[in-house]
Write a protein that holds these residues in place. Structure first.
Motif, PDB file in Angstrom:
ATOM      1  N   MET A   1     -26.395 -10.240  41.629  1.00 33.74           N
ATOM      2  CA  MET A   1     -26.364 -11.977  41.678  1.00 33.74           C
ATOM      3  C   MET A   1     -26.486 -12.145  40.256  1.00 33.74           C
ATOM      4  N   LYS A   2     -25.970 -13.073  39.699  1.00 32.54           N
ATOM      5  CA  LYS A   2     -26.118 -13.724  38.449  1.00 32.54           C
ATOM      6  C   LYS A   2     -26.817 -14.898  38.562  1.00 32.54           C
ATOM      7  N   LEU A   3     -27.336 -15.313  37.263  1.00 33.08           N
ATOM      8  CA  LEU A   3     -28.147 -16.584  37.158  1.00 33.08           C
ATOM      9  C   LEU A   3     -27.279 -17.708  37.899  1.00 33.08           C
ATOM     10  N   PHE A   4     -27.874 -18.527  38.688  1.00 37.68           N
ATOM     11  CA  PHE A   4     -27.203 -19.993  39.271  1.00 37.68           C
ATOM     12  C   PHE A   4     -26.223 -19.340  40.052  1.00 37.68           C
ATOM     13  N   ASP A   5     -25.819 -18.308  40.554  1.00 38.08           N
ATOM     14  CA  ASP A   5     -24.873 -17.897  41.209  1.00 38.08           C
ATOM     15  C   ASP A   5     -24.926 -18.822  42.683  1.00 38.08           C
ATOM     16  N   LYS A   6     -23.855 -19.178  43.488  1.00 39.98           N
ATOM     17  CA  LYS A   6     -24.007 -19.400  44.775  1.00 39.98           C
ATOM     18  C   LYS A   6     -24.861 -18.613  45.593  1.00 39.98           C
ATOM     19  N   ILE A   7     -25.900 -18.813  46.354  1.00 39.58           N
ATOM     20  CA  ILE A   7     -26.732 -18.291  47.325  1.00 39.58           C
ATOM     21  C   ILE A   7     -25.978 -17.958  48.737  1.00 39.58           C
ATOM     22  N   PRO A   8     -25.692 -16.869  49.158  1.00 38.32           N
ATOM     23  CA  PRO A   8     -25.115 -16.615  50.632  1.00 38.32           C
ATOM     24  C   PRO A   8     -26.074 -17.364  51.503  1.00 38.32           C
ATOM     25  N   ASN A   9     -25.666 -17.560  52.580  1.00 34.72           N
ATOM     26  CA  ASN A   9     -26.733 -18.327  53.567  1.00 34.72           C
ATOM     27  C   ASN A   9     -28.064 -17.815  53.241  1.00 34.72           C
ATOM     28  N   PRO A  10     -29.065 -18.639  53.057  1.00 33.69           N
ATOM     29  CA  PRO A  10     -30.435 -18.303  53.014  1.00 33.69           C
ATOM     30  C   PRO A  10     -30.966 -17.682  54.292  1.00 33.69           C
ATOM     31  N   ASP A  12     -29.597 -15.815  56.225  1.00 34.92           N
ATOM     32  CA  ASP A  12     -29.182 -14.445  56.507  1.00 34.92           C
ATOM     33  C   ASP A  12     -30.091 -13.636  55.447  1.00 34.92           C
ATOM     34  N   ILE A  13     -30.387 -14.181  54.315  1.00 34.24           N
ATOM     35  CA  ILE A  13     -31.428 -13.488  53.445  1.00 34.24           C
ATOM     36  C   ILE A  13     -32.914 -13.151  54.163  1.00 34.24           C
ATOM     37  N   ARG A  14     -33.292 -14.409  54.603  1.00 33.93           N
ATOM     38  CA  ARG A  14     -34.763 -14.610  55.186  1.00 33.93           C
ATOM     39  C   ARG A  14     -34.603 -13.636  56.579  1.00 33.93           C
ATOM     40  N   LYS A  16     -32.820 -10.784  57.083  1.00 34.94           N
ATOM     41  CA  LYS A  16     -32.827  -9.381  56.666  1.00 34.94           C
ATOM     42  C   LYS A  16     -34.025  -9.169  56.062  1.00 34.94           C
ATOM     43  N   LEU A  17     -35.142 -10.017  55.695  1.00 31.25           N
ATOM     44  CA  LEU A  17     -36.613  -9.851  55.107  1.00 31.25           C
ATOM     45  C   LEU A  17     -37.565  -9.892  56.168  1.00 31.25           C
ATOM     46  N   GLY A  18     -36.914 -10.183  57.479  1.00 31.30           N
ATOM     47  CA  GLY A  18     -37.958 -10.179  58.487  1.00 31.30           C
ATOM     48  C   GLY A  18     -38.951 -11.503  58.413  1.00 31.30           C
ATOM     49  N   LEU A  19     -38.759 -12.409  57.824  1.00 22.45           N
ATOM     50  CA  LEU A  19     -39.677 -13.479  57.531  1.00 22.45           C
ATOM     51  C   LEU A  19     -39.343 -14.563  58.347  1.00 22.45           C
ATOM     52  N   ASN A  20     -40.400 -15.424  58.713  1.00 22.38           N
ATOM     53  CA  ASN A  20     -40.281 -16.685  59.394  1.00 22.38           C
ATOM     54  C   ASN A  20     -39.743 -17.602  58.634  1.00 22.38           C
ATOM     55  N   GLN A  21     -39.540 -18.811  58.540  1.00 19.71           N
ATOM     56  CA  GLN A  21     -39.044 -19.946  57.804  1.00 19.71           C
ATOM     57  C   GLN A  21     -40.391 -20.216  56.983  1.00 19.71           C
ATOM     58  N   GLU A  22     -41.337 -20.344  57.564  1.00 16.88           N
ATOM     59  CA  GLU A  22     -42.483 -20.914  56.791  1.00 16.88           C
ATOM     60  C   GLU A  22     -42.766 -19.755  55.441  1.00 16.88           C
ATOM     61  N   GLU A  50     -32.286 -20.759  42.278  1.00 14.91           N
ATOM     62  CA  GLU A  50     -32.825 -19.642  41.405  1.00 14.91           C
ATOM     63  C   GLU A  50     -34.138 -19.040  41.677  1.00 14.91           C
ATOM     64  N   LEU A  51     -34.919 -20.034  41.810  1.00 12.29           N
ATOM     65  CA  LEU A  51     -36.446 -19.645  42.747  1.00 12.29           C
ATOM     66  C   LEU A  51     -36.133 -18.448  43.681  1.00 12.29           C
ATOM     67  N   LEU A  52     -35.092 -18.810  44.516  1.00 11.36           N
ATOM     68  CA  LEU A  52     -34.744 -17.975  45.832  1.00 11.36           C
ATOM     69  C   LEU A  52     -34.186 -16.894  45.333  1.00 11.36           C
ATOM     70  N   ARG A  53     -33.485 -16.586  44.520  1.00  9.81           N
ATOM     71  CA  ARG A  53     -32.741 -15.335  44.024  1.00  9.81           C
ATOM     72  C   ARG A  53     -34.064 -14.692  43.397  1.00  9.81           C
ATOM     73  N   LEU A  54     -34.403 -15.100  42.658  1.00  9.10           N
ATOM     74  CA  LEU A  54     -35.625 -14.324  41.892  1.00  9.10           C
ATOM     75  C   LEU A  54     -36.773 -13.644  42.973  1.00  9.10           C
ATOM     76  N   VAL A  55     -37.223 -14.665  43.684  1.00  7.02           N
ATOM     77  CA  VAL A  55     -38.105 -14.145  44.692  1.00  7.02           C
ATOM     78  C   VAL A  55     -37.545 -13.293  45.791  1.00  7.02           C
ATOM     79  N   HIS A  56     -36.640 -13.505  46.453  1.00  4.69           N
ATOM     80  CA  HIS A  56     -36.182 -12.926  47.612  1.00  4.69           C
ATOM     81  C   HIS A  56     -34.896 -11.926  47.411  1.00  4.69           C
TER      82      HIS A  56
END
Length: 108
Positions: A1-10, A12-14, A16-22, A50-56
């Motif tokens: 994923m490149k800088l400032f690319d459109k993020i797929p539905n967050p 789905d990422i969350r 996949k990582l097994g995290l709750n929203q908080e 971009e923060l979402l991409r970097l962190v998650h």
């Protein structure tokens, strides 16, 4: 994923990582309710995306990143591009379980 690319539905990422929203959203400075709105389809601003991409996605621990790290990377890329490439390759091998050792003799 490149800088400032459109993020797929967050969501789905969350999931996949097994995290709750908080847990997921507070790591990037967004409230749970704000994150819920993004997961429901609200447009995510570029800085948040971009923060979402970097962190998650890239799994970067922002608490370990310092300004001088970026300055060093920029210096190496511009002033010593071959050394930068060698270091990048060694770091990838190290992260993959190798020893990351390399011969830097004569590179500086």
């Amino acid at each position: 994923m490149k800088l400032f690319d459109k993020i797929p539905n967050p969501r789905d990422i969350r999931k996949k990582l097994g995290l709750n929203q908080e847990e997921f959203w507070t790591k990037i400075g967004v409230t749970q309710s704000g994150g819920s709105r993004y997961e429901s389809g609200r447009n995510i601003p570029k800085p948040v995306r971009e923060l979402l991409r970097l962190v998650h996605v890239e799994h970067l621990d922002l608490s370990k990143v310092r300004r001088e790290d970026f300055e060093i990377v920029e210096y190496l890329r511009e002033q010593h591009p071959e050394l930068y490439k060698k270091l990048k390759k060694a770091a990838k091998g190290w992260k993959a379980g190798g020893d990351g050792k390399m011969d830097l003799e004569g590179d500086l």
